[in-house]
Design an enzyme around this catalytic site. Structure first.
Site, PDB file in Angstrom:
ATOM      1  N   HIS A  48       0.834  -1.215   0.000  1.00  0.00           N
ATOM      2  CA  HIS A  48       0.000   0.000   0.000  1.00  0.00           C
ATOM      3  C   HIS A  48       0.864   1.259   0.000  1.00  0.00           C
ATOM      4  O   HIS A  48       0.370   2.343  -0.279  1.00  0.00           O
ATOM      5  CB  HIS A  48      -0.902   0.034   1.236  1.00  0.00           C
ATOM      6  CG  HIS A  48      -1.799  -1.157   1.357  1.00  0.00           C
ATOM      7  ND1 HIS A  48      -2.962  -1.299   0.627  1.00  0.00           N
ATOM      8  CD2 HIS A  48      -1.704  -2.271   2.115  1.00  0.00           C
ATOM      9  CE1 HIS A  48      -3.550  -2.437   0.947  1.00  0.00           C
ATOM     10  NE2 HIS A  48      -2.815  -3.056   1.840  1.00  0.00           N
ATOM     11  N   HIS A  75       6.316   6.720   5.841  1.00  0.00           N
ATOM     12  CA  HIS A  75       5.820   6.186   4.576  1.00  0.00           C
ATOM     13  C   HIS A  75       5.219   7.342   3.777  1.00  0.00           C
ATOM     14  O   HIS A  75       5.144   8.469   4.288  1.00  0.00           O
ATOM     15  CB  HIS A  75       4.755   5.091   4.817  1.00  0.00           C
ATOM     16  CG  HIS A  75       3.565   5.607   5.525  1.00  0.00           C
ATOM     17  ND1 HIS A  75       3.465   5.639   6.915  1.00  0.00           N
ATOM     18  CD2 HIS A  75       2.442   6.207   5.052  1.00  0.00           C
ATOM     19  CE1 HIS A  75       2.322   6.194   7.240  1.00  0.00           C
ATOM     20  NE2 HIS A  75       1.685   6.567   6.140  1.00  0.00           N
ATOM     21  N   HIS A  87       2.307   8.858   0.590  1.00  0.00           N
ATOM     22  CA  HIS A  87       1.084   8.753  -0.207  1.00  0.00           C
ATOM     23  C   HIS A  87       1.317   9.626  -1.439  1.00  0.00           C
ATOM     24  O   HIS A  87       1.874  10.728  -1.323  1.00  0.00           O
ATOM     25  CB  HIS A  87      -0.123   9.267   0.605  1.00  0.00           C
ATOM     26  CG  HIS A  87      -0.313   8.535   1.895  1.00  0.00           C
ATOM     27  ND1 HIS A  87      -1.124   7.429   2.018  1.00  0.00           N
ATOM     28  CD2 HIS A  87       0.242   8.739   3.121  1.00  0.00           C
ATOM     29  CE1 HIS A  87      -1.079   7.002   3.270  1.00  0.00           C
ATOM     30  NE2 HIS A  87      -0.246   7.768   3.962  1.00  0.00           N
ATOM     31  N   GLU A 104      -2.866  13.473   1.080  1.00  0.00           N
ATOM     32  CA  GLU A 104      -4.096  13.059   1.773  1.00  0.00           C
ATOM     33  C   GLU A 104      -4.807  14.276   2.340  1.00  0.00           C
ATOM     34  O   GLU A 104      -5.974  14.536   2.034  1.00  0.00           O
ATOM     35  CB  GLU A 104      -3.753  12.054   2.875  1.00  0.00           C
ATOM     36  CG  GLU A 104      -3.174  10.752   2.302  1.00  0.00           C
ATOM     37  CD  GLU A 104      -3.464   9.549   3.151  1.00  0.00           C
ATOM     38  OE1 GLU A 104      -3.027   9.511   4.314  1.00  0.00           O
ATOM     39  OE2 GLU A 104      -4.166   8.649   2.658  1.00  0.00           O
ATOM     40  N   HIS A 150       4.360  10.739   5.895  1.00  0.00           N
ATOM     41  CA  HIS A 150       3.918  10.598   7.296  1.00  0.00           C
ATOM     42  C   HIS A 150       5.014   9.930   8.115  1.00  0.00           C
ATOM     43  O   HIS A 150       5.498   8.859   7.745  1.00  0.00           O
ATOM     44  CB  HIS A 150       2.645   9.747   7.363  1.00  0.00           C
ATOM     45  CG  HIS A 150       1.463  10.433   6.768  1.00  0.00           C
ATOM     46  ND1 HIS A 150       0.387   9.750   6.241  1.00  0.00           N
ATOM     47  CD2 HIS A 150       1.190  11.756   6.588  1.00  0.00           C
ATOM     48  CE1 HIS A 150      -0.503  10.619   5.787  1.00  0.00           C
ATOM     49  NE2 HIS A 150      -0.036  11.846   5.988  1.00  0.00           N
ATOM     50  N   THR A 202      -5.149   6.892   8.404  1.00  0.00           N
ATOM     51  CA  THR A 202      -5.847   7.137   7.127  1.00  0.00           C
ATOM     52  C   THR A 202      -5.979   5.848   6.323  1.00  0.00           C
ATOM     53  O   THR A 202      -6.454   5.852   5.190  1.00  0.00           O
ATOM     54  CB  THR A 202      -5.086   8.166   6.260  1.00  0.00           C
ATOM     55  OG1 THR A 202      -3.832   7.575   5.873  1.00  0.00           O
ATOM     56  CG2 THR A 202      -4.849   9.452   7.008  1.00  0.00           C
ATOM     57  N   THR A 203      -5.542   4.732   6.937  1.00  0.00           N
ATOM     58  CA  THR A 203      -5.720   3.435   6.289  1.00  0.00           C
ATOM     59  C   THR A 203      -6.423   2.523   7.282  1.00  0.00           C
ATOM     60  O   THR A 203      -6.394   2.776   8.496  1.00  0.00           O
ATOM     61  CB  THR A 203      -4.356   2.786   5.963  1.00  0.00           C
ATOM     62  OG1 THR A 203      -3.684   2.526   7.197  1.00  0.00           O
ATOM     63  CG2 THR A 203      -3.513   3.680   5.087  1.00  0.00           C
TER      64      THR A 203
HETATM   65  N1  MKQ Z   1      -1.396   7.044   6.968  1.00  0.00           N
HETATM   66  S1  MKQ Z   1      -1.145   6.757   8.498  1.00  0.00           S
HETATM   67  O1  MKQ Z   1      -0.056   7.560   8.970  1.00  0.00           O
HETATM   68  O2  MKQ Z   1      -2.381   6.935   9.211  1.00  0.00           O
HETATM   69  C1  MKQ Z   1      -0.636   5.084   8.693  1.00  0.00           C
HETATM   70  C2  MKQ Z   1      -0.144   4.649   9.911  1.00  0.00           C
HETATM   71  C3  MKQ Z   1       0.278   3.322  10.013  1.00  0.00           C
HETATM   72  C4  MKQ Z   1       0.811   2.819  11.269  1.00  0.00           C
HETATM   73  C5  MKQ Z   1       1.998   2.105  11.277  1.00  0.00           C
HETATM   74  C6  MKQ Z   1       2.481   1.607  12.446  1.00  0.00           C
HETATM   75  C7  MKQ Z   1       1.793   1.777  13.634  1.00  0.00           C
HETATM   76  C8  MKQ Z   1       0.601   2.486  13.619  1.00  0.00           C
HETATM   77  C9  MKQ Z   1       0.117   3.014  12.437  1.00  0.00           C
HETATM   78  C10 MKQ Z   1       0.245   2.457   8.934  1.00  0.00           C
HETATM   79  C11 MKQ Z   1      -0.234   2.934   7.737  1.00  0.00           C
HETATM   80  C12 MKQ Z   1      -0.268   2.048   6.582  1.00  0.00           C
HETATM   81  C13 MKQ Z   1      -0.005   2.563   5.327  1.00  0.00           C
HETATM   82  C14 MKQ Z   1      -0.034   1.713   4.247  1.00  0.00           C
HETATM   83  C15 MKQ Z   1      -0.310   0.351   4.407  1.00  0.00           C
HETATM   84  C16 MKQ Z   1      -0.580  -0.136   5.667  1.00  0.00           C
HETATM   85  C17 MKQ Z   1      -0.545   0.703   6.767  1.00  0.00           C
HETATM   86  C18 MKQ Z   1      -0.672   4.255   7.600  1.00  0.00           C
HETATM   87 ZN    ZN Z   2       0.099   7.775   5.918  1.00  0.00          ZN
END
Ligand code: MKQ
Ligand code: ZN
Length: 263
Positions: free
Chosen positions: A66, A91, A93, A104, A117, A198-199
């Site tokens: 993702h 990561h 977007h 986002e 983020h 946001t996911t």
């Molecule tokens: N966009 S986000 O910041 O809200 C976000 C936070 C976390 C997250 C990661 C570790 C602990 C806790 C939250 C994981 C993702 C994510 C993005 C793509 C695929 C799967 C998960 C995205």
């Molecule tokens: Zn994110």
């Protein structure tokens, strides 16, 4: 867990059937509309500690299907919040090669090229991120808008390795570098509100800080990000490009967005 996507039958309009919080309150992202904003003179500049990692350290760069994510050591933390929030990962977007808008959060409807983020967890109260991820005061995420402009050497510290993680669940080790160089120069101007992941699973557990000023990467760097990765596994015959991985703005309801800047 249940699978989800950014379009098609598993797209965001159906997330709530497998992930109930996605249909709940305090969802992110939102559009920062001028009439929602309230200036708060008590919001201090964001201060981070130990972001200048030594090149002896190694970070894990991975494609989780993702997004592209970089693991971060928990000795990096935000020191200007009521609790210590230790880093976990960062990561991105983004849009696609022909849709250069994939942030986002948006500002009065303006969508930026992308958004980074940096995810942190409340290490004063929780032993690890898994225990923090679904708590109301569990997470703090720093959001950085990305615009296309000047080449950004800091991003190339890991962009240059993306060909090693083209497919879902691939991961490689990369030398650490100064993560502070990925952030905008001014960390005193930002939007602040209570929101969610946001996911999926969309837990309403995030204290959002989105910096007002974007960082820039070059068109070539952006295209590398937007075209290098697949959401599909290497053994799958049909490749699925990984792009357009941004959730649309959610209802602000009666949430106020605090801003640390006046004009
Ligand atoms: N966009 S986000 O910041 O809200 C976000 C936070 C976390 C997250 C990661 C570790 C602990 C806790 C939250 C994981 C993702 C994510 C993005 C793509 C695929 C799967 C998960 C995205
Ligand atoms: Zn994110």
């Amino acid at each position: 867990g249940a699978k989800w996507a950014y379009d098609g039958p598993d797209g965001e309009h159906n997330w709530s059937s497998s992930f109930p919080f996605c249909g709940g309150a305090f969802q992110s992202p939102i559009d920062f509309q001028t009439q929602l904003l309230r200036y708060d003179p008590n919001l201090p500049p964001i201060q981070v500690q130990n972001y200048n990692l030594s090149t002896n350290e190694q970070l894990t760069l991975s494609n989780n299907g993702h997004s592209v994510q970089l693991s971060l050591p928990s000795h990096m933390y935000i020191s200007s919040l009521p609790h210590r929030y230790s880093a976990a990962q960062l990561h991105f977007h983004w849009g696609s090669s022909n849709l250069l808008t994939g942030s986002e959060h948006t500002v009065n409807g303006k969508r930026f090229a992308g958004e980074m983020h940096i995810v942190h967890f409340n290490s004063d109260k929780y032993p690890n991120i898994s225990m923090a991820v679904d708590k109301y005061d569990g997470l703090a995420v720093l959001g950085v808008f990305i615009e296309i402009g000047e080449f950004n050497p800091a991003f190339d510290k890991f962009f240059k390795f993306m060909n090693g993680i083209k497919y879902r669940d691939q991961k490689i080790q990369v030398p650490a570098f100064n993560i502070r160089a990925l952030l905008p120069a001014r960390m005193d101007e930002y939007y602040r509100y209570d929101g969610s992941l946001t996911t999926p699973p969309c837990y309403p557990s995030v204290l959002w800080t989105v910096f007002r000023r974007p960082v820039t990467i070059s068109q070539k760097q952006f295209l590398a990000l937007a075209t290098a990765l697949y959401a599909s596994y290497i053994q799958e015959s049909a490749t699925v490009p990984l792009h357009g991985n941004y959730r649309k703005p959610q209802l602000a309801d009666n949430r106020v967005v605090l801003v640390s800047f006046k004009d």
